[in-house]
Design a protein around this motif. Structure first.
Motif, PDB file in Angstrom:
ATOM      1  N   TRP A  54       0.840  -1.202   0.000  1.00  0.00           N
ATOM      2  CA  TRP A  54       0.000   0.000   0.000  1.00  0.00           C
ATOM      3  C   TRP A  54       0.876   1.253   0.000  1.00  0.00           C
ATOM      4  O   TRP A  54       0.594   2.214  -0.708  1.00  0.00           O
ATOM      5  CB  TRP A  54      -0.928  -0.017   1.215  1.00  0.00           C
ATOM      6  CG  TRP A  54      -1.834   1.167   1.271  1.00  0.00           C
ATOM      7  CD1 TRP A  54      -3.003   1.327   0.594  1.00  0.00           C
ATOM      8  CD2 TRP A  54      -1.621   2.358   2.025  1.00  0.00           C
ATOM      9  NE1 TRP A  54      -3.539   2.557   0.896  1.00  0.00           N
ATOM     10  CE2 TRP A  54      -2.716   3.209   1.767  1.00  0.00           C
ATOM     11  CE3 TRP A  54      -0.628   2.786   2.890  1.00  0.00           C
ATOM     12  CZ2 TRP A  54      -2.834   4.462   2.349  1.00  0.00           C
ATOM     13  CZ3 TRP A  54      -0.746   4.030   3.465  1.00  0.00           C
ATOM     14  CH2 TRP A  54      -1.836   4.848   3.195  1.00  0.00           C
ATOM     15  N   THR A  57       2.439   1.667  -3.563  1.00  0.00           N
ATOM     16  CA  THR A  57       1.567   1.935  -4.700  1.00  0.00           C
ATOM     17  C   THR A  57       0.579   3.071  -4.483  1.00  0.00           C
ATOM     18  O   THR A  57       0.200   3.738  -5.437  1.00  0.00           O
ATOM     19  CB  THR A  57       0.760   0.673  -5.080  1.00  0.00           C
ATOM     20  OG1 THR A  57      -0.003   0.247  -3.950  1.00  0.00           O
ATOM     21  CG2 THR A  57       1.673  -0.437  -5.540  1.00  0.00           C
ATOM     22  N   ARG A  58       0.136   3.322  -3.262  1.00  0.00           N
ATOM     23  CA  ARG A  58      -0.945   4.280  -3.023  1.00  0.00           C
ATOM     24  C   ARG A  58      -0.509   5.601  -2.402  1.00  0.00           C
ATOM     25  O   ARG A  58      -1.330   6.488  -2.216  1.00  0.00           O
ATOM     26  CB  ARG A  58      -2.012   3.656  -2.124  1.00  0.00           C
ATOM     27  CG  ARG A  58      -2.801   2.586  -2.789  1.00  0.00           C
ATOM     28  CD  ARG A  58      -3.683   3.222  -3.829  1.00  0.00           C
ATOM     29  NE  ARG A  58      -4.567   2.228  -4.406  1.00  0.00           N
ATOM     30  CZ  ARG A  58      -4.855   2.176  -5.683  1.00  0.00           C
ATOM     31  NH1 ARG A  58      -4.351   3.035  -6.515  1.00  0.00           N
ATOM     32  NH2 ARG A  58      -5.670   1.256  -6.139  1.00  0.00           N
ATOM     33  N   LYS A  65       9.832   3.379  -6.236  1.00  0.00           N
ATOM     34  CA  LYS A  65      10.267   2.336  -7.182  1.00  0.00           C
ATOM     35  C   LYS A  65      11.474   1.579  -6.617  1.00  0.00           C
ATOM     36  O   LYS A  65      11.553   0.350  -6.719  1.00  0.00           O
ATOM     37  CB  LYS A  65      10.610   2.975  -8.528  1.00  0.00           C
ATOM     38  CG  LYS A  65      10.845   1.976  -9.619  1.00  0.00           C
ATOM     39  CD  LYS A  65      11.013   2.655 -10.966  1.00  0.00           C
ATOM     40  CE  LYS A  65      11.168   1.616 -12.045  1.00  0.00           C
ATOM     41  NZ  LYS A  65      11.304   2.208 -13.367  1.00  0.00           N
ATOM     42  N   LYS A  68      10.236  -0.648  -3.819  1.00  0.00           N
ATOM     43  CA  LYS A  68       9.563  -1.840  -4.364  1.00  0.00           C
ATOM     44  C   LYS A  68      10.591  -2.869  -4.826  1.00  0.00           C
ATOM     45  O   LYS A  68      10.440  -4.062  -4.565  1.00  0.00           O
ATOM     46  CB  LYS A  68       8.652  -1.443  -5.522  1.00  0.00           C
ATOM     47  CG  LYS A  68       7.850  -2.588  -6.071  1.00  0.00           C
ATOM     48  CD  LYS A  68       6.912  -2.118  -7.162  1.00  0.00           C
ATOM     49  CE  LYS A  68       6.118  -3.281  -7.703  1.00  0.00           C
ATOM     50  NZ  LYS A  68       5.220  -2.854  -8.785  1.00  0.00           N
ATOM     51  N   CYS A 131       0.896  -5.612  -4.752  1.00  0.00           N
ATOM     52  CA  CYS A 131       1.278  -4.440  -5.555  1.00  0.00           C
ATOM     53  C   CYS A 131       0.581  -4.471  -6.917  1.00  0.00           C
ATOM     54  O   CYS A 131       0.047  -3.454  -7.371  1.00  0.00           O
ATOM     55  CB  CYS A 131       2.790  -4.396  -5.753  1.00  0.00           C
ATOM     56  SG  CYS A 131       3.703  -3.732  -4.369  1.00  0.00           S
ATOM     57  N   ALA A 132       0.576  -5.630  -7.537  1.00  0.00           N
ATOM     58  CA  ALA A 132      -0.082  -5.752  -8.843  1.00  0.00           C
ATOM     59  C   ALA A 132      -1.580  -5.488  -8.731  1.00  0.00           C
ATOM     60  O   ALA A 132      -2.159  -4.796  -9.576  1.00  0.00           O
ATOM     61  CB  ALA A 132       0.175  -7.137  -9.424  1.00  0.00           C
ATOM     62  N   GLU A 135      -2.159  -1.742  -8.141  1.00  0.00           N
ATOM     63  CA  GLU A 135      -1.878  -0.942  -9.338  1.00  0.00           C
ATOM     64  C   GLU A 135      -2.995  -1.071 -10.374  1.00  0.00           C
ATOM     65  O   GLU A 135      -3.274  -0.136 -11.108  1.00  0.00           O
ATOM     66  CB  GLU A 135      -0.534  -1.354  -9.943  1.00  0.00           C
ATOM     67  CG  GLU A 135       0.650  -0.880  -9.129  1.00  0.00           C
ATOM     68  CD  GLU A 135       1.965  -1.498  -9.562  1.00  0.00           C
ATOM     69  OE1 GLU A 135       1.957  -2.405 -10.431  1.00  0.00           O
ATOM     70  OE2 GLU A 135       3.008  -1.085  -9.019  1.00  0.00           O
ATOM     71  N   GLN A 136      -3.631  -2.253 -10.430  1.00  0.00           N
ATOM     72  CA  GLN A 136      -4.702  -2.470 -11.406  1.00  0.00           C
ATOM     73  C   GLN A 136      -6.064  -1.987 -10.902  1.00  0.00           C
ATOM     74  O   GLN A 136      -6.989  -1.847 -11.683  1.00  0.00           O
ATOM     75  CB  GLN A 136      -4.787  -3.945 -11.770  1.00  0.00           C
ATOM     76  CG  GLN A 136      -3.588  -4.434 -12.532  1.00  0.00           C
ATOM     77  CD  GLN A 136      -3.633  -5.926 -12.802  1.00  0.00           C
ATOM     78  OE1 GLN A 136      -4.526  -6.621 -12.350  1.00  0.00           O
ATOM     79  NE2 GLN A 136      -2.653  -6.420 -13.527  1.00  0.00           N
ATOM     80  N   SER A 139      -8.589   3.671  -8.776  1.00  0.00           N
ATOM     81  CA  SER A 139      -8.421   4.526  -7.596  1.00  0.00           C
ATOM     82  C   SER A 139      -9.572   5.512  -7.412  1.00  0.00           C
ATOM     83  O   SER A 139      -9.640   6.175  -6.378  1.00  0.00           O
ATOM     84  CB  SER A 139      -7.094   5.279  -7.676  1.00  0.00           C
ATOM     85  OG  SER A 139      -7.105   6.133  -8.797  1.00  0.00           O
TER      86      SER A 139
END
Length: 174
Positions: A54, A57-58, A65, A68, A131-132, A135-136, A139
């Motif tokens: 979270w 990505t958020r 990066k 991650k 994470c995937a 990201e998908q 939002s």
């Protein structure tokens, strides 16, 4: 089928053999310890992976990066090398950490040490999957909840967590 057939060849009842196996106190203790390690590893892995995913990505965390990549690194290290490294670092009698902190301060051979080591390598499965999924995920649902006045905790438990629940279930089972 073969496991069931072999005892019959020697004149023994396979069902009685299986029952006698599960009456063995050593086997019951092994099952209990395995279950404890399983639950502990999944709990600790989720406790580390979900907030980390979270955060990466958020939020607008600096160097997200790089973070991650750093958190995904244990996925690339073979578990054999990781086990040897942890033995070198946390061996109760002559590990590097125990030489610094005092002998027998950290026992990596205990059940809690096993849970820690397993979690330090297996959380990456949950982290990468989460994470995937994040990201998908759209939002706009989270943004609408924020505009409506939802706190970050409520937003996570009411919006984000239900949307990634299947990913968390699958990656935790993995």
């Amino acid at each position: 089928i073969k496991i069931y057939w072999v005892p019959i060849q020697f004149g023994k009842d396979p069902l009685a053999l299986m029952i006698s196996l599960f009456e063995n106190p050593g086997l019951i203790k092994s099952f209990r310890n395995t279950f404890f390690v399983l639950i502990g590893t999944v709990f600790i892995s989720n406790l580390v992976a979900i907030p980390s995913a979270w955060l990466v990505t958020r939020t607008n965390t600096p160097f997200a990066k790089n973070l991650k990549t750093l958190l995904s690194l244990p996925y690339a290290i073979p578990p054999f090398f990781g086990a040897i490294a942890w033995i070198f670092l946390a061996n109760p009698s002559n590990g590097v950490f125990n030489q610094i902190l005092g002998e027998n301060t950290i026992n990596i051979y205990s059940i809690y040490g096993l849970i820690f080591i397993e979690s330090s390598f297996l959380f990456t499965f949950i982290f990468i999957s989460t994470c995937a999924a994040l990201e998908q995920m759209d939002s706009s649902l989270e943004e609408a909840a924020q505009i409506s006045g939802a706190s970050p905790v409520r937003l996570f438990f009411a919006i984000t967590l239900p949307l990634i629940r299947s990913t968390l279930t699958n990656s935790s089972l993995l």
